[in-house]
Design an enzyme around this catalytic site. Structure first.
Site, PDB file in Angstrom:
ATOM      1  N   GLY A 184     -24.772  31.613   1.751  1.00  0.00           N
ATOM      2  CA  GLY A 184     -23.934  32.516   2.534  1.00  0.00           C
ATOM      3  C   GLY A 184     -22.586  32.774   1.924  1.00  0.00           C
ATOM      4  CE  LYS A 238     -19.827  26.173  -1.066  1.00  0.00           C
ATOM      5  NZ  LYS A 238     -20.260  24.765  -0.980  1.00  0.00           N
ATOM      6  CG  ASP A 253     -15.284  34.622   6.606  1.00  0.00           C
ATOM      7  OD1 ASP A 253     -15.794  33.766   5.846  1.00  0.00           O
ATOM      8  OD2 ASP A 253     -14.289  34.381   7.312  1.00  0.00           O
ATOM      9  NE  ARG A 276     -29.899  25.191  -2.914  1.00  0.00           N
ATOM     10  CZ  ARG A 276     -28.588  25.133  -2.724  1.00  0.00           C
ATOM     11  NH1 ARG A 276     -28.105  24.683  -1.592  1.00  0.00           N
ATOM     12  NH2 ARG A 276     -27.752  25.527  -3.651  1.00  0.00           N
ATOM     13  CG  ASP A 303     -30.244  23.625   3.640  1.00  0.00           C
ATOM     14  OD1 ASP A 303     -30.666  22.916   4.559  1.00  0.00           O
ATOM     15  OD2 ASP A 303     -29.062  24.008   3.565  1.00  0.00           O
ATOM     16  CG  ASN A 304     -27.168  20.915   2.026  1.00  0.00           C
ATOM     17  OD1 ASN A 304     -27.017  22.058   1.598  1.00  0.00           O
ATOM     18  ND2 ASN A 304     -26.703  20.537   3.197  1.00  0.00           N
ATOM     19  CG  ASP A 357     -24.747  22.843  -1.225  1.00  0.00           C
ATOM     20  OD1 ASP A 357     -24.149  23.405  -2.157  1.00  0.00           O
ATOM     21  OD2 ASP A 357     -25.752  23.315  -0.685  1.00  0.00           O
TER      22      ASP A 357
END
Length: 972
Positions: free
Chosen positions: A127, A149, A161, A226, A363-364, A373
């Site tokens: 994101g 990032k 955002d 990942r 997902d990490n 992450d």
């Protein structure tokens, strides 16, 4: 466009204009391009949507407004073969902030799914992180993926955002570099850029929104793939109702994705199953894993070549589809097991330094086994097995003590995601139900073979013993020559492996059982090895040359045959494990500082050596004829007489550890119940009137009783006086130290006995037969006694050296990170750079001031060189002006002076090691280290002095690196 400066100074690495990124990942994995959006009717690249049939989505970068460079990792600059002086250029700032794209860059966001807090959450994706491309280090062929990032929204930003704030960005930047310094596999961070842009954030999730400064971090890793990358095909979850965004396309995509991952990141496995081809060789070297992140214990100058610098296909065949189905399935299974093994090794390293990740969702979890992450992480101060670093983890799923089990579960979910290509296809004539389970006899056969393989696997791991240097290469998935992987599963990989036939692997149940076997074996081995070394129980007692000769003489197993050696190791490991478990229990009960406790234990001597030291001190006192020595009674000695086998050294270590234990208030807060005491008392009162109140509240009786016990215990601890608390801690620590001393004495006796036996076998021991009479015998005994004491001292010295090399002196404690963040938010970035300098070598024994001075000296040399380049450029610009040239073509920002774009370590750096100056408001003169008068650095005698000091310091650092080689060759 990046303009090249006209400097003639020879760069240390490449310049920005020499870089061209590659988009290999996007070329090999399904990618949703910008041109596809119009066909799908998507208005722009950041529209939130479900991305079907793609692993990446091309996006655009959203640059920051008025960016400022906060910090840069010079080590990562060297890793990428970039000239450190490039960080002083305005173009570097533009690239790091997302305002300028490097040639070849194709920004994209990664699509993945995953389990969050144990529940499948469907599509997640990056994101805020955006793939830029891959940079190949032309000197060694290593390929590194670059990410920004915080560079704006993506299709996976959901309601966010796409921005990151300075607070969280600095935490990730500092922790990733700190983990690298500790030798733990991790993603890296090149630089952090902040801006004047601000975004709203609710820190406590209580509605109190504040405006925080935006920031962007440039992350670096061999890959950011990942476990969740392969969970995009998951069918609808029966509990949450979510499904993967590409469900139904696994037949067309999954096998090719795994093929790419194995070829690119596990080439040893690919060679074992597919075989070598001519295109695998470049410059006469075979392709090997990009292992720089795995073997972080090696210095950057020592890292082996890893990947091919060419962007051509890695092998002649781009797929393994030509293999027999059973061979291909075994390759996929070996891929899952190797990823599992690396994960287990990584978690063991976390546990050994007291690191709590905080968000161990699938997902990490990195595909290649590196820390990924950084969110609400923490390095524990006072040891607490139940420590939770994530404020939103209400049930404590990701607390310290559950990390190994959670990561094993994640590996099982990863295997489940690949089950469609791991399992044989059901026969057309059979129903699905009849092929998903084993018969009773098949289950027994599978369990028997798995148990047999597990025993063989653990025996093989134990046989590695102390061969850490050789094992280092095997931990990468293959040896230095790109040979067999560490954990071969099938006979197709290694003839000696115990094969489990395909007919016994019919469902994900069997695959998960195999994954559990591999994970547990590797975790137990690595964690046990690290903890034994932290206590000095696995120091390499033989000199390296002697050990190698002994191994060659006895077939690689020292002075014992294979079976006997395995039995001895097994017994020793059990004894060591008992000591380790006892230590962790006492540390938990007393809340001892995790990092510093291990640092204090290296001062504990075996009894023989401690008593010998005490005897020497006593003799020195007698020689000095101290007055009234007989009348003086040492309170410590009186205490020691009451404890059998207790020494002054043990008492000193005990008292130093007691100083590290938590106070009653801290222990009380840790023991406090999650439910507020007032609420508990109210429920207890209401329960007397209404016994069904707990059922109505949905609170189990056992949970309520546990919370009541915690409340009572918390109050008891809080009311305990400090002196009583210290005595209680002493009563807990003393028995363990006694057992530990017994264990050390036993190991010391074994070591000395082995050396004496070897000496006698070599004909160098025994009394001197040529000497006659009592004098000769006495001299011989005295000589042997002195040799024995010298052996004790050497053994202890090796033990201390081993402990210091694995027990860090510095870790990124929360208060250290928070202080750097608070200063950075006020515009003072010096603290961030000071912390970065210290964490770069967390095992250093040097004084903090020396560490910071060395970093400042190196930075000053770079600044002097940059000033020389600037002076030369200015001279050329003036000549161009006279000739009618354009001064803007230089492409360099202003360097040096008060308008310097970036100074890596300002003179104020020395404040860190002198807090008294900070209290008194004394600030070092900024002109002490900077040449603000426009002098030519090459002619300035001060610059020459700095360069000379830097040269001397460089020599010292080289000597230090030799002493730290064992750490650099650790596992993980």
């Amino acid at each position: 466009m990046i303009k090249a400066p006209s400097a003639s100074a020879k760069p240390v690495g490449r310049r920005l204009e020499d870089i061209c990124l590659d988009d290999k990942v996007l070329r090999h994995l399904p990618t949703e391009s910008l041109s596809d959006l119009s066909k799908k009717g998507v208005p722009d690249s950041v529209t939130r949507r479900q991305v079907h049939g793609a692993c990446f989505s091309e996006v655009t970068l959203s640059p920051l407004r008025n960016p400022r460079l906060v910090a840069v990792s010079r080590d990562v600059m060297q890793l990428l073969d970039l000239d450190p002086l490039q960080a002083n250029r305005l173009e570097f700032l533009d690239v790091m902030s997302g305002a300028v794209k490097l040639p070849g860059s194709r920004p994209a966001a990664h699509c993945y799914a995953g389990y969050q807090f144990g529940h499948f959450s469907g599509q997640l994706g990056d994101g805020a992180a955006k793939y830029l491309g891959e940079l190949v280090n032309e000197k060694n062929g290593q390929r590194w993926e670059l990410q920004l990032k915080g560079a704006g929204p993506t299709p996976y930003s959901r309601n966010a955002d796409g921005r990151k704030v300075l607070r969280s960005t600095l935490r990730e930047f500092l922790c990733s570099e700190a983990m690298h310094g500790l030798g733990i596999p991790t993603t890296r961070a090149l630089a952090v850029v902040c801006s004047d842009s601000r975004v709203p954030r609710d820190l406590q999730y209580n509605g109190n929104v504040i405006m925080e400064r935006c920031a962007v971090a440039c992350r670096v890793a061999p890959t950011f793939l990942r476990f969740g990358s392969f969970e995009i095909f998951k069918p609808q979850d029966p509990f949450t109702g979510f499904e993967g965004p590409s469900h139904g396309l696994e037949g067309a995509m999954l096998a090719d994705m795994v093929d790419f991952a194995v070829k690119e990141y596990f080439p040893s496995l690919w060679r074992c199953h597919v075989g070598r081809t001519a295109s695998e060789k470049v410059g006469g070297e075979e392709k090997r894993e990009n292992a720089a992140f795995v073997s972080n214990h090696e210095t950057s100058s020592n890292k082996t070549s890893a990947t091919i610098a060419s962007t051509a296909p890695i092998i002649a065949s781009s797929s393994s589809s030509h293999l027999a189905p059973e061979v291909r399935r075994r390759m996929f299974l070996d891929f899952v097991l190797e990823s599992t093994r690396r994960t287990a090794s990584l978690v063991a390293a976390w546990q050994s330094v007291g690191f709590v990740h905080g968000v161990l969702n699938t997902d990490n979890m990195s595909l290649i086994g590196c820390t990924l992450d950084y969110g609400p992480f923490a390095f524990m101060d006072h040891f607490d097995p139940d420590h939770i670093s994530n404020g939103s983890d209400d049930r404590g799923r990701y607390r310290y003590k559950t990390q190994p089990q959670i990561c094993r579960w994640n590996c099982e979910m990863f295997a489940e995601a690949l089950s469609s290509i791991l399992l044989p296809a059901p026969p057309p004539s059979s129903s699905e139900e009849t092929t998903l389970s084993l018969s009773l006899s098949e289950e027994r056969e599978f369990e028997s073979l798995l148990a047999q393989w597990d025993r063989e696997l653990r025996r093989t791991m134990r046989s590695m013993g102390k061969g850490i240097g050789r094992e280092r290469e095997r931990m990468r998935g293959g040896d230095e020559k790109g040979g067999k992987p560490l954990l071969p599963f099938s006979s197709a990989v290694e003839d000696e492996a115990i094969p489990i036939p395909d007919r016994l692997i019919k469902s994900a149940v069997q695959v998960k059982a195999i994954v559990q076997c591999v994970y547990d074996a590797e975790y137990d081995r690595v964690y046990g090895q690290l903890m034994r070394r932290k206590l000095g129980l696995e120091a390499e007692m033989l000199e390296k040359e002697e050990e190698e000769k002994e191994k060659e003489k006895n077939g690689g197993y020292g002075s014992c045959d294979e079976v006997k050696r395995d039995e001895i190791q097994r017994d020793e490991i059990k004894k060591d494990e008992a000591i380790i478990e006892g230590l962790m229990h006492v540390m938990a009960e007393t809340g001892s500082d995790f990092t510093n406790t291990f640092r204090r234990l290296h001062r504990l001597f075996p009894r023989a050596l401690a008593m010998e030291e005490e005897e020497n001190e006593k003799n020195e006192k007698n020689e000095k004829n101290e007055k009234n020595e007989k009348d003086e009674k040492d309170e410590t000695n009186e205490t020691n007489k009451k404890r059998k086998g207790w020494t002054n050294n043990a008492e000193q270590v005990l008292q130093s550890i007691l100083d590290l234990c938590a106070t009653p208030v801290e222990l009380s807060q840790r023991a406090a119940p999650k439910i507020p005491p007032a609420t508990l008392m109210a429920i207890l009162t209401a329960q007397k009137r209404d016994p069904q109140i707990l059922r109505e509240l949905g609170l189990p009786q056992e949970v309520f009783n546990e919370q009541l016990r915690k409340m009572v215990r918390s109050r008891e601890i809080a009311e305990l006086p400090l002196n009583q608390q210290r005595q209680a801690n002493s009563d807990l620590w003393t028995p363990w130290i006694q057992k530990f001393l017994d264990h050390l004495d036993q190991k010391l006796d074994q070591e000395v006995t082995q050396k004496q036996q070897k000496k006698r076998e070599n004909g160098g021991g025994g009394p001197r037969e040529h000497e006659e009479g009592k004098e000769g015998k006495a001299a011989s005994e005295e000589s042997e006694e002195e040799q024995l004491k010298e052996s004790w001292r050497k053994w202890q010295a090796r033990r201390e050296r081993t402990m210091k090399q694995v027990n860090p002196r510095f870790v990124l404690r929360n208060w250290i990170a928070q202080r750097a963040i608070e200063k950075a938010e006020k515009g003072d970035f010096g603290e961030v750079r000071r912390v970065l300098a210290i964490l770069a070598d967390p095992f250093s024994e040097d004084d903090q001031e020396d560490i910071l001075t060395a970093a400042a000296t190196a930075a000053a040399v770079e600044e002097a060189a940059a000033a020389a380049v600037t002076a030369q450029n200015n001279s050329e610009i003036q000549n161009d002006d006279v000739a009618g040239g354009n001064p803007g073509d230089s492409g360099l920002g202003t360097l040096g002076g008060s308008e310097s774009v970036y100074s890596l370590f300002p003179p104020k750096i020395l404040e860190y090691s002198n807090p008294e100056q900070e209290k008194q408001g004394v600030t070092p003169n900024p002109n002490d280290d900077d040449d603000d008068n426009g002098h030519d650095a090459e002619q300035d005698p001060k610059a020459k002095t700095i360069e000379a000091e830097a040269g001397e310091r460089k020599t010292e650092l080289k000597e230090k690196e030799k002493g730290k080689e064992q750490l650099r060759k650790m596992t993980v």
